[in-house]
Design an enzyme around this catalytic site. Structure first.
Site, short mmCIF file in Angstrom:
data_model
loop_
_atom_site.label_atom_id
_atom_site.label_comp_id
_atom_site.label_asym_id
_atom_site.label_seq_id
_atom_site.Cartn_x
_atom_site.Cartn_y
_atom_site.Cartn_z
N PHE A 63 0.78 -1.18 0.02
CA PHE A 63 -0.01 -0.10 0.02
C PHE A 63 0.98 1.28 0.09
CE2 PHE A 63 -4.21 1.12 1.25
CZ PHE A 63 -5.26 -0.15 0.46
N LEU A 107 -15.27 5.38 -3.76
CA LEU A 107 -13.40 5.13 -3.67
C LEU A 107 -13.08 3.88 -4.50
CD1 LEU A 107 -11.19 5.88 -1.91
CD2 LEU A 107 -11.43 3.64 -0.91
N GLU A 150 -6.64 1.64 -3.21
CA GLU A 150 -5.38 1.89 -3.38
C GLU A 150 -4.97 0.28 -3.61
OE1 GLU A 150 -3.89 4.70 -1.04
OE2 GLU A 150 -1.79 3.57 -0.78
N HIS A 206 -8.27 11.28 -1.38
CA HIS A 206 -7.98 10.05 -2.05
C HIS A 206 -7.62 10.32 -3.39
CE1 HIS A 206 -7.56 5.89 -2.99
NE2 HIS A 206 -7.60 5.63 -1.69
N ARG A 262 -0.74 9.57 -0.67
CA ARG A 262 -2.20 9.81 -1.26
C ARG A 262 -1.95 11.48 -1.50
NH1 ARG A 262 -6.26 6.37 2.28
NH2 ARG A 262 -5.81 4.33 1.39
N HIS A 275 -11.70 12.02 1.47
CA HIS A 275 -11.62 10.68 2.03
C HIS A 275 -11.63 10.64 3.27
CE1 HIS A 275 -11.07 6.50 1.73
NE2 HIS A 275 -9.77 6.43 2.18
N GLN A 293 -7.87 14.84 3.90
CA GLN A 293 -7.08 13.91 2.95
C GLN A 293 -8.03 13.73 1.64
OE1 GLN A 293 -6.32 9.24 3.10
NE2 GLN A 293 -4.35 10.26 3.56
N ARG A 340 -2.36 10.68 6.22
CA ARG A 340 -2.35 9.54 6.71
C ARG A 340 -2.14 8.31 5.64
NH1 ARG A 340 -6.59 5.06 6.29
NH2 ARG A 340 -7.82 6.37 5.00
#
Ligand SMILES: Cc1cc2nc3c(=O)[nH]c(=O)nc-3n(C[C@H](O)[C@H](O)[C@H](O)COP(=O)(O)OP(=O)(O)OC[C@H]3O[C@@H](n4cnc5c(N)ncnc54)[C@H](O)[C@@H]3O)c2cc1C
Length: 604
Positions: A121, A250, A253, A236, A309, A380, A234, A415
């Site tokens: 990730f 979404l 990832e 995404h 991200r 996100h 954040q 994050r």
């Protein structure tokens, strides 16, 4: 107060996602009575949507992983604004929390020798995400819920808390209404844990569910708690962009972790064009090396699609702005291409990414085993939130604890994917443990009748104004457009000042909302009350974003594009002043202890 239903609990947990359930389980195991409240049905919390996995340095796939690498990755991802103690606890305790989840019945995907499988990730040096296909949140909620209901929790479903009740400085409970009948309820408790999730519905394009209206942060703020890191929202990089009805949903990832690549309309893998200095040593400089990394080659470095991200989202925005985007203002995410590399690629894609396959097939008519997806950034996750003590999760308000997405500190300016689910488990457990301890050592405080009467009058006022009041949906709509356009991925002083003025105007209008009909499942009424929270968090985000005059992590300013070393020493704290206005202050970060500084240096 006879007209209100009343409930007594030692510990009241508000929110039944991963953090709330884990807190409730722990508090209950400590022998206190626990009440658990959620806006939706049990099992439907936002955590259920989590896809990619839970980050924990189990080292099942790559033996080089350990808590130190996870700690260093989290700090680097957060651009060193993280609360280092939270990052340390998180990295050390996440493996035990994942193993415990397995012991409670979670069925993770497996390595060939039967251990929990881990996937790559963004921002994680080694494969670290324990997962169940791309439906990890579902398995996590199922397991916690199954375990939790056998602990004797009292669950109050479809119930929304609108005010926290206080006796002097300390928390003594919460005031709520049930969504089904509109009845008002008093919850008397010795300690309260907030686990209400994020704020995505303050923005037009979001991956978040309807529940994400920033309730916990607003409730805590109005009860005297401090909020930190509110400028860090954040975005995404990969949400669906087409058709319009599904915009923002979404695209995990995990697609990039399994070898998916980002290309512009000219077919160029643009992520190779901009690799930040901080990550240059750890990033592949050619596609072949990137591919080998996704297939588990321990000598290869991660492809640039798996950078953090914030960076990937900005690169996508640049491609779109400069005219190299896809037909519907996104870019292409291609996993189908792996057929050039491996046999039976369609079967592999369907096995590893079943929800993504189904999502694109059902919603966009796209077969991702054959064609690329169109994707673009979507709101996100909220890095900011309620300030808590790293070890106990208590806020600055005695008896008020917070865990999960509504709490802040662990993630700093950005994050890493997978670090939320582990955050919920690690700090949910701690919040439950320390809330139970607090309840055991403090008696029940007194409820204040006047406070309850005021809260009830405020809640029911929209019915009094009826048709003469403002339409709550219109105000919410205007707020979402404003936050999207003026306090979004790329920010500038003048635009944010306009947003702040707009928020003040909307706040005044929100005091005058009117709704018609009765109290049963009246979504106009629910929106009128939610608005108060959305406006509180939007104001805090905007104030903090104006104040931070640099670009760092998820906060990017067109007018201050560089990272400023000086700003790297401070976090921003939002609190309510004595006159009720929102105040913002800079606070220096505590220095990293020498042994953790050494860990960071070693992992560079
Ligand atoms: C599509 C998607 C995929 C994701 N995938 C991952 C992933 O793979 N890995 C990862 O680490 N993170 C992932 N995330 C992020 C992660 O899922 C969330 O950050 C996390 O689930 C939040 O959990 P929580 O327990 O804090 O809150 P939630 O799960 O959102 O629970 C909040 C609870 O609070 C209740 N609530 C809210 N307000 C009130 C109120 N006023 N009164 C009463 N109850 C209230 C809600 O009803 C709900 O029960 C993903 C997020 C999304 C949107």
């Amino acid at each position: 107060m006879a007209q209100y239903e009343k409930f007594e609990h030692d510990v009241l947990v508000i929110g039944a996602g991963g953090a709330g359930l884990r807190a409730a389980i722990e508090a209950s195991a400590a022998g206190v009575s626990v009440g658990l409240i959620c806006k939706s049905l049990l099992g439907k919390a936002h955590t259920v949507m989590a896809e990619g996995g839970i980050a924990a340095a189990l080292a099942n796939v790559d033996g080089r992983d350990n808590w130190k690498v996870h700690f260093a990755d989290t700090m680097r991802g957060g651009q060193y604004l993280n609360n280092w103690r939270m990052a340390e606890i998180h990295a050390k305790e996440a493996p035990a929390r994942v193993n415990e989840l397995e012991a409670w019945g979670a069925l993770f995907d497996r390595t060939n020798d039967g251990r929990i499988l881990q996937r790559n990730f963004g921002g994680h040096k080694y494969p670290r995400l324990a997962h169940v296909g791309d439906r990890t949140g579902l398995e996590m909620i199922r397991t916690l819920q199954d375990h939790g209901i056998h602990q004797g929790l009292d669950v109050h479903m479809e119930c929304t808390v609108i005010t926290l009740l206080k006796d002097g400085d300390r928390i003594v409970g919460a005031f709520a209404y049930d969504r089904e009948r509109g009845r008002l309820k008093i919850f008397h408790a010795k300690a309260v844990v907030l686990a209400t999730g994020g704020i995505g519905r303050a923005y037009r394009i979001t991956s978040n569910s309807w529940e994400y209206t920033g309730d916990g942060m607003a409730l805590a703020y109005h009860a005297g708690a401090e909020l930190i890191d509110m400028e860090f929202v954040q975005f995404h990089p990969t949400g669906m962009v087409w058709p319009p009805s599904v915009r923002g949903i979404l695209v995990t990832e995990g697609v990039r972790g399994e070898g998916g690549v980002l290309v512009n309309k000219n077919g160029r893998r643009f992520m190779f064009d901009d690799i930040p200095e901080l990550y240059r040593n750890q990033t592949a400089d050619n596609p072949e090396e990137g591919w080998r990394y996704t297939q588990g080659d321990q000598n290869a470095r991660r492809p640039p699609e798996l950078l953090t991200r914030d960076h990937v989202a900005r690169c996508i925005v640049r491609e779109i702005k400069e005219g190299r985007g896809s037909p519907h203002s996104g870019v292409f995410l291609d996993i189908a291409w792996i057929k050039e590399k491996i046999p039976h690629a369609p079967e592999r894609i369907k096995k590893k990414l079943p929800s993504m396959y189904h999502q694109f097939m059902a919603l966009a008519g796209i077969d991702i085993t054959k064609e690329p997806m169109e994707v673009g950034p979507t709101t996100h996750y909220m890095m900011g939130g309620i300030r808590v003590d790293a070890d106990s999760q208590m806020s600055n308000v005695p008896g008020l604890f917070a865990a999960g997405e509504c709490a802040a500190g662990l993630h700093g300016a950005n994050r890493l994917g997978g670090n939320s689910l582990s955050d919920l488990l690690v700090f949910g457990k701690r919040a439950g443990e320390f809330a139970a301890q607090y309840a055991k050592t403090h008696g029940a405080g007194k409820l204040d009748e006047k406070q309850i009467e005021q809260a009830a009058a405020w809640a029911l006022a929209p019915f009094e104004r009826n048709q003469d009041g403002e339409n709550p949906y219109k105000i919410q709509d205007e707020l979402q457009d404003m936050m999207q356009d003026l306090v979004g991925i790329v920010r500038a002083q003048k635009e944010m000042e306009r947003a702040l003025e707009g928020i003040h105007r909307l706040k005044a209008r929100a005091q005058k909302t009117g709704v018609s009909g009765n109290r049963e499942f009246n979504s106009g009424w629910h929106t009128a009350l939610d608005l108060f929270n959305l406006l509180t968090v939007s104001e805090a985000i905007t104030l903090a974003a104006i104040e931070r005059k640099e670009s760092r992590g998820a906060h990017f300013r067109e007018d201050f594009q560089a990272k400023d070393k000086n700003w790297g020493q401070f976090i921003l704290v939002v609190r309510k002043s004595a006159n009720g206005a929102m105040q913002i202050a800079r606070e220096p970060l505590p220095p990293l202890p020498a042994e953790l500084q050494q860990v960071v240096e070693e992992m560079k």
